[in-house]
Scaffold this active site. Structure first.
Site, PDB file in Angstrom:
ATOM      1  N   GLY A 127      25.744  36.664  32.060  1.00 41.93           N
ATOM      2  CA  GLY A 127      25.600  36.232  30.675  1.00 41.93           C
ATOM      3  C   GLY A 127      26.924  36.321  29.943  1.00 41.93           C
ATOM      4  O   GLY A 127      28.000  36.221  30.550  1.00 41.93           O
ATOM      5  N   SER A 128      26.852  36.539  28.653  1.00 42.28           N
ATOM      6  CA  SER A 128      28.048  36.502  27.818  1.00 42.28           C
ATOM      7  C   SER A 128      28.943  37.699  28.089  1.00 42.28           C
ATOM      8  O   SER A 128      28.479  38.797  28.439  1.00 42.28           O
ATOM      9  CB  SER A 128      27.659  36.476  26.340  1.00 42.28           C
ATOM     10  N   ARG A 152      30.576  39.356  25.903  1.00 40.48           N
ATOM     11  CA  ARG A 152      30.355  40.372  24.869  1.00 40.48           C
ATOM     12  C   ARG A 152      29.272  41.357  25.308  1.00 40.48           C
ATOM     13  O   ARG A 152      29.438  42.584  25.198  1.00 40.48           O
ATOM     14  CB  ARG A 152      29.958  39.701  23.552  1.00 40.48           C
ATOM     15  N   ALA A 177      28.238  41.831  28.388  1.00 38.14           N
ATOM     16  CA  ALA A 177      28.693  42.503  29.604  1.00 38.14           C
ATOM     17  C   ALA A 177      29.532  43.726  29.264  1.00 38.14           C
ATOM     18  O   ALA A 177      29.385  44.797  29.878  1.00 38.14           O
ATOM     19  CB  ALA A 177      29.491  41.519  30.460  1.00 38.14           C
ATOM     20  N   GLU A 223      28.737  38.912  35.994  1.00 38.44           N
ATOM     21  CA  GLU A 223      29.292  37.566  36.003  1.00 38.44           C
ATOM     22  C   GLU A 223      29.199  37.106  34.563  1.00 38.44           C
ATOM     23  O   GLU A 223      28.173  36.610  34.107  1.00 38.44           O
ATOM     24  CB  GLU A 223      28.510  36.636  36.931  1.00 38.44           C
ATOM     25  N   CYS A 265      28.277  28.429  33.099  1.00 44.19           N
ATOM     26  CA  CYS A 265      29.399  29.359  33.004  1.00 44.19           C
ATOM     27  C   CYS A 265      30.624  28.794  33.709  1.00 44.19           C
ATOM     28  O   CYS A 265      31.746  29.260  33.472  1.00 44.19           O
ATOM     29  CB  CYS A 265      29.020  30.708  33.595  1.00 44.19           C
TER      30      CYS A 265
END
Length: 614
Positions: free
Chosen positions: A334-335, A337, A339, A353, A391
């Site tokens: 995901g994003s 931020r 992560a 990822e 992504c």
């Protein structure tokens, strides 16, 4: 114009007593013939529905739903699906505001009763109707899910020394699921369900099914146990050997994104299971119906019902769950931020990822004829397939002067303008609201020398029913001079900001600017995918030796998107990087190294004398 501003299991199991719920009406009349092929293994008895203590009844919406949306009907028509879909509990063709699909949680092998939790609704991304009803776990309801996760020992459900027969079982399950996904009806079911929850073209949605199917075939039979292959090294003296093993983490968690509702969560989920872990899976709430149905198919193909949990809740509650349950490892896609937030909250026990600001460079050599058209087509696909919600989507295109003089931009603009809502080659953006897209576009156009190449307007000039909470922008490109991009940190940050929408930056360079292009690559924070479009060996070497993206395509047909099952896909330059798709990715992401040194004490020739102490 809006401101750019805004399946059923066996007949017996589906007749479980869901008193007082619409689901009972949906399932009570399923024909007994829907039990499926007789050659399939019996469905695990553990996967039944159960009631949890009921919280105070509430009814909220996860997203903004237009007030005009019709209320759900208390009675829904029975499903009318082929016998190969006997496990399915919804029909992607008929779910709507008046006939919403119900999504359940899976807890310790039991499908949790739909009335056990707060009800949430998810709007149809094309019409705004609340077409999915799902549970929403509150923090006060997490304890059973925490206990279920903690029931798995740290040495896993299996490992190279314990219950190795499970490797064989999972290989058989993979083969059966792959065979099911080869059935045209099953493949079409998942393709249409993907389209309903995450609008993309039929070809793009079917590609998810195809990649997932190929992956499962790849890990059929003995291939699962080959993932845990060990290696040995001779010891220092007779009787001593050392053996290296791939060991599971045990209780793990997977948080998967919306943009690939089937492919990403399935490949990570199966990788976790193959290596002996017991995962708790949280798909994105917007698209979790896809994985709920896939888990039902898993059970139908012989996976023990207690091997995983499926939870639907908000991101904040899931964070509380993770911090409290303390999984041995959490895999997050995901994003960036989120992560970074999870990395801190979970003391670094994560594989990620994150987001990707992905670049493509068109080198000095320009082909002619069909190969030229293939390069143009791939640029369009990399930027706009799935409405730019990958992504690996191309975020910036570095174009050599030779390409600029070849007429490439008019060709790309023409291709972009052909994309439309009718075939879903462009559609809503589910994670970026209109005002954020509008702000990003204005930010780019504020830079000196920038200009709008195409797009910049709302899809169909605003004549659509996409909910206001979702973006709806036509395919868009903005030209920004390379000198402007590199003129200041502020300008660079504006250009290198990832926007999960159909918008990208184009810039131009000459031979003398190659060092500046390489400096631009070095300053990027995300290193997921990249494309070097050139057959010039010297140019290829200059770029590849001065970059580090984890998945880099090179050659005249290089792309940034695609991520098939035949090669590693994942970022580089970060010790937390998670991979997906291959045996190396599965081993790296879902297991750790364990060394066992055996020393049986063979008496040395000539006897043993106690040496001086040291």
């Amino acid at each position: 114009m809006r401101a750019l501003a805004p399946l059923r299991r066996s007949a017996a199991s589906v007749r479980s007593p869901w008193s007082g719920s619409a689901a009972r009406s949906i399932h009570a009349r399923q024909p007994a013939a829907r039990a499926g092929a007789t050659s399939l293994p019996p469905r695990p008895t553990a996967t039944r529905e159960t009631r949890l203590p009921l919280p105070p009844p509430t009814n909220r919406s996860l997203l903004t739903v237009p007030r005009a949306a019709p209320p759900p009907s208390p009675l829904a028509p029975p499903l009318d699906l082929p016998s190969s879909l006997s496990w399915a509990t919804l029909d992607p063709e008929t779910m709507s505001g008046s006939n919403p699909a119900r999504v359940l949680n899976l807890l310790a092998g039991e499908w949790v009763h739909p009335d056990a939790h707060t009800t949430e609704t998810v709007p149809d991304p094309l019409t705004g109707e609340p077409f999915i009803m799902m549970p929403h776990i509150g923090e006060h309801e997490l304890e059973p899910y925490i206990k279920s996760m903690q029931s798995c020992p740290k040495h896993g459900l299996h490992n190279p020394l314990g219950l190795p027969q499970r490797y064989l079982m999972l290989g058989q399950v993979s083969q059966k699921i792959a065979q099911r996904l080869s059935d045209p009806d099953v493949a079409h079911f998942f393709t249409r369900l993907i389209q309903r929850v995450c609008p993309k073209s039929y070809a793009q949605a079917m590609a998810e099914v195809a990649v997932t199917r190929a992956f499962l075939y790849n890990f059929s039979g003995d291939q699962v146990r080959f993932l845990a292959q060990s290696f040995g090294t001779p010891g220092d003296h007779p009787g001593q050997t050392t053996q290296g093993y791939r060991w599971p983490y045990g209780p793990v968690a997977i948080v998967s994104p919306f943009n690939f509702p089937l492919e990403i969560p399935v490949l990570q989920l199966m990788g976790a299971l193959y290596m002996g872990n017991r995962p708790t899976l949280k798909p994105c709430h917007r698209v979790s119906a896809v994985m709920e149905q896939f888990v039902r198919l898993l059970h139908d193909c012989g996976l023990p019902g207690t091997d995983l949990d499926l939870i639907n809740t908000s991101g904040s509650v899931m964070e509380t769950f993770l911090v409290t349950a303390r999984p041995r490892m959490t895999q997050f896609t995901g994003s960036t931020r989120i992560a970074e937030r999870l990395t801190k909250a979970l003391d670094g026990k994560v594989k990620i990822e994150g987001g990707g600001f992905d670049w493509k460079i068109l080198g000095p050599d320009v082909p002619k004829g069909n190969l030229y058209d293939m390069v143009a087509y791939q640029c369009d696909q990399d930027a706009y397939a799935c409405s730019g919600q990958k992504c690996s989507a191309m975020s910036i295109l570095f174009m050599h002067d030779n390409w600029a003089h070849s007429g490439l931009l008019p060709k790309l603009g023409e291709m972009a303008r052909r994309r439309n809502m009718k075939d879903l080659t462009v559609g809503p953006t589910l994670s970026v609201p209109p005002h954020e897209i509008d702000a990003h576009l204005k930010s780019l156009l504020s830079l000196p020398g920038s200009r709008l190449l195409w797009g910049g307007e709302e899809i169909d000039e605003g004549h659509h029913r996409i909910p206001a909470c979702y973006g709806a922008m036509k395919p868009t490109a903005v030209f920004v001079p390379l000198e402007t991009i590199m003129s200041s940190q502020e300008a660079y940050e504006k250009v290198s900001k990832e926007c999960f929408a159909p918008i990208y930056v184009v810039t131009q360079f000459g031979d003398q600017d190659i060092p500046m292009v390489l400096d631009a690559l070095e300053r990027m924070d995300e290193h997921l995918s990249a494309g070097v479009v050139s057959n010039d060996a010297q140019f290829q070497h200059a770029v590849l030796s001065n970059s580090l993206n984890g998945t880099t395509y090179v050659g005249m047909r290089a792309r940034t998107t695609g991520a098939p099952q035949n090669h590693w896909f994942g970022p580089a330059g970060d010790p937390r990087s998670a991979g997906i798709g291959t045996s190396e990715a599965i081993r790296y992401t879902w297991s750790g190294h364990r060394e066992i040194i055996t020393d049986v004490g063979v008496e040395p020739i000539g006897g043993f004398k106690i040496p001086p102490q040291s």
